[in-house]
Write a protein that holds these residues in place. Structure first.
Motif, PDB file in Angstrom:
ATOM      1  N   GLU A 262      43.977  42.509  40.457  1.00  0.00           N
ATOM      2  CA  GLU A 262      45.020  41.944  39.413  1.00  0.00           C
ATOM      3  C   GLU A 262      44.413  40.525  39.544  1.00  0.00           C
ATOM      4  O   GLU A 262      44.132  39.826  37.944  1.00  0.00           O
ATOM      5  CB  GLU A 262      46.550  41.437  40.246  1.00  0.00           C
ATOM      6  N   HIS A 263      44.633  39.767  40.769  1.00  0.00           N
ATOM      7  CA  HIS A 263      43.793  38.772  40.298  1.00  0.00           C
ATOM      8  C   HIS A 263      42.910  37.839  41.923  1.00  0.00           C
ATOM      9  O   HIS A 263      42.961  38.359  42.793  1.00  0.00           O
ATOM     10  CB  HIS A 263      44.754  37.006  40.077  1.00  0.00           C
TER      11      HIS A 263
ATOM     12  N   HIS B 206      42.131  34.277  47.972  1.00  0.00           N
ATOM     13  CA  HIS B 206      42.647  36.155  48.342  1.00  0.00           C
ATOM     14  C   HIS B 206      42.214  36.393  47.126  1.00  0.00           C
ATOM     15  O   HIS B 206      42.318  36.095  46.175  1.00  0.00           O
ATOM     16  CB  HIS B 206      44.149  35.340  48.182  1.00  0.00           C
TER      17      HIS B 206
ATOM     18  N   ALA C 249      43.882  39.682  44.695  1.00  0.00           N
ATOM     19  CA  ALA C 249      45.114  40.433  44.727  1.00  0.00           C
ATOM     20  C   ALA C 249      45.123  41.835  43.832  1.00  0.00           C
ATOM     21  O   ALA C 249      44.469  41.849  42.974  1.00  0.00           O
ATOM     22  CB  ALA C 249      46.120  39.790  43.780  1.00  0.00           C
TER      23      ALA C 249
ATOM     24  N   GLU D 245      47.143  45.255  42.490  1.00  0.00           N
ATOM     25  CA  GLU D 245      48.462  45.434  41.681  1.00  0.00           C
ATOM     26  C   GLU D 245      48.730  46.228  42.505  1.00  0.00           C
ATOM     27  O   GLU D 245      48.028  47.558  42.407  1.00  0.00           O
ATOM     28  CB  GLU D 245      48.734  45.007  40.196  1.00  0.00           C
TER      29      GLU D 245
ATOM     30  N   LYS E 132      55.861  37.877  39.643  1.00  0.00           N
ATOM     31  CA  LYS E 132      55.291  38.747  40.840  1.00  0.00           C
ATOM     32  C   LYS E 132      56.380  39.043  42.128  1.00  0.00           C
ATOM     33  O   LYS E 132      56.036  37.684  42.770  1.00  0.00           O
ATOM     34  CB  LYS E 132      53.960  39.210  40.974  1.00  0.00           C
TER      35      LYS E 132
ATOM     36  N   VAL F 185      55.343  39.937  45.732  1.00  0.00           N
ATOM     37  CA  VAL F 185      54.364  39.571  46.285  1.00  0.00           C
ATOM     38  C   VAL F 185      54.426  39.880  47.693  1.00  0.00           C
ATOM     39  O   VAL F 185      55.537  39.460  47.608  1.00  0.00           O
ATOM     40  CB  VAL F 185      53.625  38.198  45.853  1.00  0.00           C
TER      41      VAL F 185
ATOM     42  N   PHE G 223      51.947  39.729  51.491  1.00  0.00           N
ATOM     43  CA  PHE G 223      50.314  38.974  52.065  1.00  0.00           C
ATOM     44  C   PHE G 223      50.261  39.985  53.130  1.00  0.00           C
ATOM     45  O   PHE G 223      50.671  40.041  53.976  1.00  0.00           O
ATOM     46  CB  PHE G 223      50.209  37.558  51.828  1.00  0.00           C
TER      47      PHE G 223
ATOM     48  N   ILE H  58      44.392  39.553  51.792  1.00  0.00           N
ATOM     49  CA  ILE H  58      45.205  40.525  50.560  1.00  0.00           C
ATOM     50  C   ILE H  58      46.251  40.148  50.373  1.00  0.00           C
ATOM     51  O   ILE H  58      47.535  40.280  50.738  1.00  0.00           O
ATOM     52  CB  ILE H  58      44.851  41.623  50.521  1.00  0.00           C
ATOM     53  N   GLU H  59      46.335  40.421  48.885  1.00  0.00           N
ATOM     54  CA  GLU H  59      47.879  40.145  48.393  1.00  0.00           C
ATOM     55  C   GLU H  59      48.413  41.356  47.877  1.00  0.00           C
ATOM     56  O   GLU H  59      46.942  41.559  47.104  1.00  0.00           O
ATOM     57  CB  GLU H  59      48.167  38.910  47.264  1.00  0.00           C
ATOM     58  N   LEU H  60      49.140  41.766  47.944  1.00  0.00           N
ATOM     59  CA  LEU H  60      49.633  43.033  47.078  1.00  0.00           C
ATOM     60  C   LEU H  60      50.992  42.252  45.892  1.00  0.00           C
ATOM     61  O   LEU H  60      51.641  41.426  46.165  1.00  0.00           O
ATOM     62  CB  LEU H  60      50.821  44.295  47.787  1.00  0.00           C
ATOM     63  N   CYS H  61      51.052  43.016  44.051  1.00  0.00           N
ATOM     64  CA  CYS H  61      51.819  42.383  43.577  1.00  0.00           C
ATOM     65  C   CYS H  61      52.107  43.467  42.950  1.00  0.00           C
ATOM     66  O   CYS H  61      51.716  43.781  42.184  1.00  0.00           O
ATOM     67  CB  CYS H  61      50.943  41.028  42.945  1.00  0.00           C
TER      68      CYS H  61
END
Ligand code: ZN
Length: 134
Positions: free
Chosen positions: A5-6, A77, A79, A81, A111, A113, A115, A126-129
């Motif tokens: 995602e980013h 980080h 991210a 999706e 979002k 989120v 981590f 790592i980020e989940l969003c």
């Protein structure tokens, strides 16, 4: 996970970094947003399907300030999706990953989120969003 995602980049000075990234990407910053819960000011750029998120600390002892003091500016980080963040968090928890957030929280850019600790992901935060549906 659906896509990257980013990518989050920790910067010392957001205004200067925006100018640099507008030149680099040849596209204007489309949004800046303060995230109070993280004590950061953020700026977003679209690059095809993904985004670049610049992060500047609002305080001298915030997570981004600490990161820069330790490692300098740079990649902070990645991210990903996801469609169902709770489900993905449970899957990763079961698989032994260390989640920093026990429950999803509201992050920048509309979002939810969560981590994952870098110690369980080879040194990468790592980020989940998941997009918040309005
Ligand atoms: Zn992010």
């Amino acid at each position: 996970m659906k896509k990257i995602e980013h990518i989050g980049i920790a910067v010392q000075n957001l205004d200067l970094a925006i100018t640099t990234y507008e030149m680099l990407l040849n596209t204007p910053c489309y949004k800046t947003e303060i995230v109070e819960s993280e004590q950061v000011n953020t700026a977003f750029f679209k690059v095809g399907e993904s985004k670049i998120e610049l992060l500047e600390s609002l305080t001298t002892d915030g997570v981004i300030a600490k990161f820069i003091a330790k490692k300098g500016e740079g990649l902070h980080h990645v991210a990903f999706e996801v469609t169902d963040i709770e489900k993905e968090m449970e899957r990763l928890r079961q698989a032994g990953f260390v989640l920093i957030n026990e429950v999803p929280k509201v992050g920048a850019d509309n979002k939810l989120v969560c981590f994952l600790h870098p110690k369980s992901t080879n040194g990468v935060l790592i980020e989940l969003c998941e997009e918040i549906k309005s």
